[in-house]
Design an enzyme around this catalytic site. Structure first.
Site, PDB file in Angstrom:
ATOM      1  CB  CYS A  18      -0.951  -0.020   1.183  1.00 49.53           C
ATOM      2  SG  CYS A  18      -1.946  -1.520   1.168  1.00 49.53           S
ATOM      3  CG  HIS A  47      -1.921   4.574   5.327  1.00 46.67           C
ATOM      4  ND1 HIS A  47      -1.823   4.477   3.966  1.00 46.67           N
ATOM      5  CD2 HIS A  47      -2.132   3.306   5.779  1.00 46.67           C
ATOM      6  CE1 HIS A  47      -1.969   3.210   3.599  1.00 46.67           C
ATOM      7  NE2 HIS A  47      -2.157   2.475   4.680  1.00 46.67           N
ATOM      8  CB  THR A  82      -7.822  -1.158   9.754  1.00 37.74           C
ATOM      9  OG1 THR A  82      -6.541  -0.552   9.897  1.00 37.74           O
ATOM     10  CG2 THR A  82      -8.071  -1.505   8.291  1.00 37.74           C
ATOM     11  CD  GLU A  84      -1.801   7.655   9.473  1.00 38.43           C
ATOM     12  OE1 GLU A  84      -2.769   6.906   9.228  1.00 38.43           O
ATOM     13  OE2 GLU A  84      -1.333   8.479   8.648  1.00 38.43           O
ATOM     14  CE  LYS A 113      -5.408   4.685   2.008  1.00 47.44           C
ATOM     15  NZ  LYS A 113      -4.448   5.751   2.407  1.00 47.44           N
ATOM     16  CG  HIS A 158      -6.379   1.263   1.100  1.00 40.44           C
ATOM     17  ND1 HIS A 158      -5.435   1.884   0.300  1.00 40.44           N
ATOM     18  CD2 HIS A 158      -5.682   0.571   2.046  1.00 40.44           C
ATOM     19  CE1 HIS A 158      -4.232   1.576   0.744  1.00 40.44           C
ATOM     20  NE2 HIS A 158      -4.352   0.783   1.796  1.00 40.44           N
ATOM     21  CG  PHE A 199      -0.311  -6.027   3.916  1.00 37.23           C
ATOM     22  CD1 PHE A 199      -0.925  -5.294   4.905  1.00 37.23           C
ATOM     23  CD2 PHE A 199      -1.042  -7.010   3.265  1.00 37.23           C
ATOM     24  CE1 PHE A 199      -2.242  -5.533   5.253  1.00 37.23           C
ATOM     25  CE2 PHE A 199      -2.358  -7.252   3.601  1.00 37.23           C
ATOM     26  CZ  PHE A 199      -2.961  -6.511   4.598  1.00 37.23           C
TER      27      PHE A 199
END
Lengths: 395, 345
Positions: A160, A291, A295, A302, A320, A325, A383
């Site tokens: 990502c 970002h 989630t 963050e 987003k 995303h 990831f």
């Protein structure tokens, strides 16, 4: 080393097929996340996605492409790259010159053709037009031929954060004298593969995502593409200049294959490194395009990292909540939004936020505002712990 | 300038721990599979979850990790890294009709899994990137590494090129005409006069930085090109040699020739401009064809410039120099992606 400026941008996302449409949607708080029709996954009717409403046939017609092996990811990439090249008024000679680099990012690549890949490999379907279309590189190898490019061409996949790294790599190629200009960005399209992957990880929300909200339920996948044209200081006289690329930093969280460390060590280090490379202090940053996937794990980690760096973080939000995303395209799309903030001296809201995360108490911007914007930070975390932060500054 | 201080390679040949290239392993069913070591240094619970590309990438890195006290990041090139895991997950999607799936292979399917596992294993929070531009994935990693050591003096990185043969990528490339129809043995590899090559795989990992002292070799120059025109490549090769002032009399030309008759004109037209003194050698009969095979060629160059005597089976044409001082690598991937690398001792 030369200063690097953005002289052209192109974008296509769930909130618009052009820069102007995206800008209007950001100002109006438009959410492009909804249920999709005609998508070959059973989740199409169960989960919301940030889909682009223009279908493949319409994209092919518009772009004048008839090659059957071209995938949706490639079509989105060309749509956005065409706009960026035109916006920067690059001549054909400049575009095809050996000192023009093209750095693309994607995570899905041709795997958007999930069912076709399964068929081709299992049924020995030699007639398939897609035999060399599945890998990530296929997207940018097609663009190389489409534009007759002759410089350094690359495809980056760091999940990502891919297109944030493409922007960083392009800027570094110019600074190191390996390119005079670079077209940088990324593209990803919705795929049955990624939908099932993120669903298996239980991080897809069955409602529209709510970044930085206490009650957030996960992310919505989206699709899109965005490209920037980067040129060095010596070459931009008389050109339209959107912003300067002043800072970037790539780091690994080194914690877990698919989640961030609780205190956001990777995000902390990427933001800290970007500030250092831009020679800026935390209080110089006017806005953070976070970002902010929505989630449980990302938004809290963050937030903690932002508090560690900024103490009281500057205004921030996650777009987003507008686009979903977009994975490998997210860093580039959000860089374009960061640049719009600088050009228009305004900041755009995060949508669907109601209540701050209890542990951190941070509240994103919820209405569009005019404020002085000199420096914007854009965060992308992927990831595998791949964290990259970029800083764009008023030129 | 990029200096190589350590090099490690897991390949179809005996290149890991004990190096023996005199005894060559031949392909089976037109595939050259790597000889995998025991992987003593990878925790068992991690090893179990790794796909083959990640396993050989991490496995080849381990001996280098033991030798360094500080490392500033991982720069990996891989075209197919994660393909095998992607397919495992794809099979789940189909088999369970998008039902309840286990995410393990999805997480491991991303191309950046090797660089990610290396950072996890070492707790390294430095630079971490994965280049996936198919036949130039490793070359872009080399360019990236050269820029990193230029921008950050005194820093060191692990640079790697990794790809594996999965059933899927073999099948797709076979259907697309990149592997031979007829079965090939090691001896006739370069003289088949037919389309296609044999499949290969491997992981070559390098410890790189900007210190000249005690280096194994240096990457003096690298150039990448996209073209389907042998003449254009020949002219570019000529330009590269001139620009770098290569002394062809003490040089080895390491050719990426792969038995594919369609690619041969590119290699022979480059050979034409090299004169009579140069040694011409080939390596794809050792590693097979794969997108990051140039990383194997770079590993081989490090050996040839130091302790390894060139095995006779690699030589296409003998040259005049007893001890080479430089190696020119030319690799062509699928008639579209080309690279030149100049390696010096």
């Amino acid at each position: 080393m030369s200063r690097i400026f953005v002289t052209g941008v192109g974008i296509i996302s769930a909130i618009g097929n052009s820069l102007n449409e995206n800008h209007a949607s950001l100002l109006n708080g438009k959410c492009g996340i909804s249920y999709v029709n005609n998508f070959p996954s059973k989740y199409a009717s169960e989960l919301p996605f940030g889909a682009i409403q223009t279908g493949n046939d319409a994209l092919k017609d518009k772009l004048g492409i008839s090659n059957p092996s071209v995938t949706r990811t490639t079509l989105l990439a060309i749509h956005a790259a065409n706009d960026a090249v035109e916006d920067a008024a690059l001549t054909k000679d400049e575009l095809t010159s050996a000192d023009t680099a093209f750095i693309g990012a994607t995570t899905v690549g041709g795997m958007c053709l999930t069912d076709e890949l399964y068929r081709d490999a299992n049924e020995n379907y030699k007639e398939s037009p897609y035999l060399s279309s599945y890998d990530c590189a296929s997207v940018f190898l097609y663009l190389q031929e489409y534009y007759h490019l002759n410089g350094i061409i690359d495809t980056i996949n760091t999940a990502c954060s891919s297109s944030a790294n493409a922007i960083m790599y392009g800027a570094r190629l110019i600074k190191n004298g390996l390119a005079k200009r670079a077209i940088v960005g990324g593209a990803d399209s919705l795929s049955k593969f990624t939908i099932n992957g993120f669903n298996a990880l239980h991080i897809l929300s069955d409602e529209v995502c709510t970044p930085f909200d206490e009650g957030r339920k996960g992310l919505n996948l989206g699709e899109g593409a965005a490209f920037l044209v980067l040129e060095k200081e010596e070459d931009v006289a008389g050109k339209k200049i959107y912003a300067e690329v002043t800072g970037y930093h790539n780091t690994s969280d080194a914690f877990h294959p698919s989640s961030l460390s609780d205190n956001g060590e990777g995000p902390f280090l990427s933001m800290q490194g970007a500030l250092r490379s831009a020679q800026l202090q935390p209080n110089d940053i006017d806005f953070i395009n976070a970002h902010g996937t929505g989630t449980e794990n990302n938004d809290e980690a963050e937030s903690r990292a932002m508090i560690r760096i900024f103490n009281t973080p500057p205004p921030f939000a996650s777009t987003k909540s507008n686009t979903g995303h977009t994975l490998g395209a997210a860093g580039a799309i959000e860089s374009v939004y960061s640049i719009l903030s600088i050009v228009n001296q305004e900041i755009y809201p995060g949508l669907h936020f109601t209540k701050p995360i209890q542990a951190t108490g941070l509240e994103p911007v919820v209405v569009a505002k005019q404020i002085p914007v000199n420096h914007v930070m854009s965060n992308s975390f992927g990831f595998g712990g791949n964290c990259t932060s970029l800083i764009f500054s008023k030129a | 300038m990029l200096y190589i201080h350590e090099a490690s390679c897991i390949s179809p040949q005996q290149t890991f721990s004990t190096i023996d290239l005199e005894h060559v392993t031949d392909p089976v069913d037109n595939k050259l599979h790597v000889a995998e070591p025991a992987y003593g240094g990878i925790p068992k619970n991690m090893l179990r979850r790794m796909g083959k590309a990640v396993r050989i990438g991490v496995g080849a890195s381990l001996p280098l990790l033991d030798k360094i006290s500080s490392l500033n990041g991982f720069i990996i090139g891989t075209a197919n890294g994660g393909m095998e895991e992607s397919i495992l997950f794809l099979k789940q999607i189909i088999a369970y009709d998008e039902g309840v799936l286990t995410p393990g292979s999805f997480v491991q399917s991303t191309a950046n899994a090797t660089a990610a596992q290396l950072s996890l294993l070492t707790g390294n929070r430095g630079y971490n990137i994965t280049h996936v531009h198919r036949g130039l994935a490793f070359e872009n990693a080399v360019i990236d590494a050269a820029m990193m050591v230029n921008e950050n003096k005194g820093t060191s990185y692990l640079l790697g090129g990794i790809d594996d043969i999965s059933n899927y990528n073999y099948k797709l490339d076979y259907m697309d005409g990149w592997y031979k129809e007829e079965e090939i043995d090691g001896q006739s590899f370069y003289s088949t006069n037919s389309a296609g090559s044999i499949a290969g795989e491997g992981a070559a990992i390098f410890l790189v930085n900007d210190h000249a002292q005690n280096a194994l070799a240096k990457v003096k120059a690298i150039k990448t090109l996209h073209s389907a025109d042998p003449d254009l490549i020949k002219r570019a090769f000529e330009g590269f040699i001139k620009e770098q002032q290569v002394d062809l009399s003490s040089c080895i030309f390491l050719s990426g020739e792969n038995g594919d008759s369609r690619l041969l004109p590119f290699y022979t037209s480059c050979e034409e401009i090299l004169g009579t003194d140069i040694t011409i050698a080939r390596f794809k009969h050792l590693c097979g064809e794969y997108p990051t095979a140039s990383a194997f060629a770079l590993w081989l160059s490090c050996q040839l410039l130091n302790r390894l005597q060139m095995p006779e089976h690699m030589i296409k044409k003998h040259g005049s120099a007893k001890q080479p001082s430089s190696i020119l690598i030319y690799n062509n991937h699928k008639n579209a992606q080309h690279s030149f690398m100049l390696i010096e001792s």
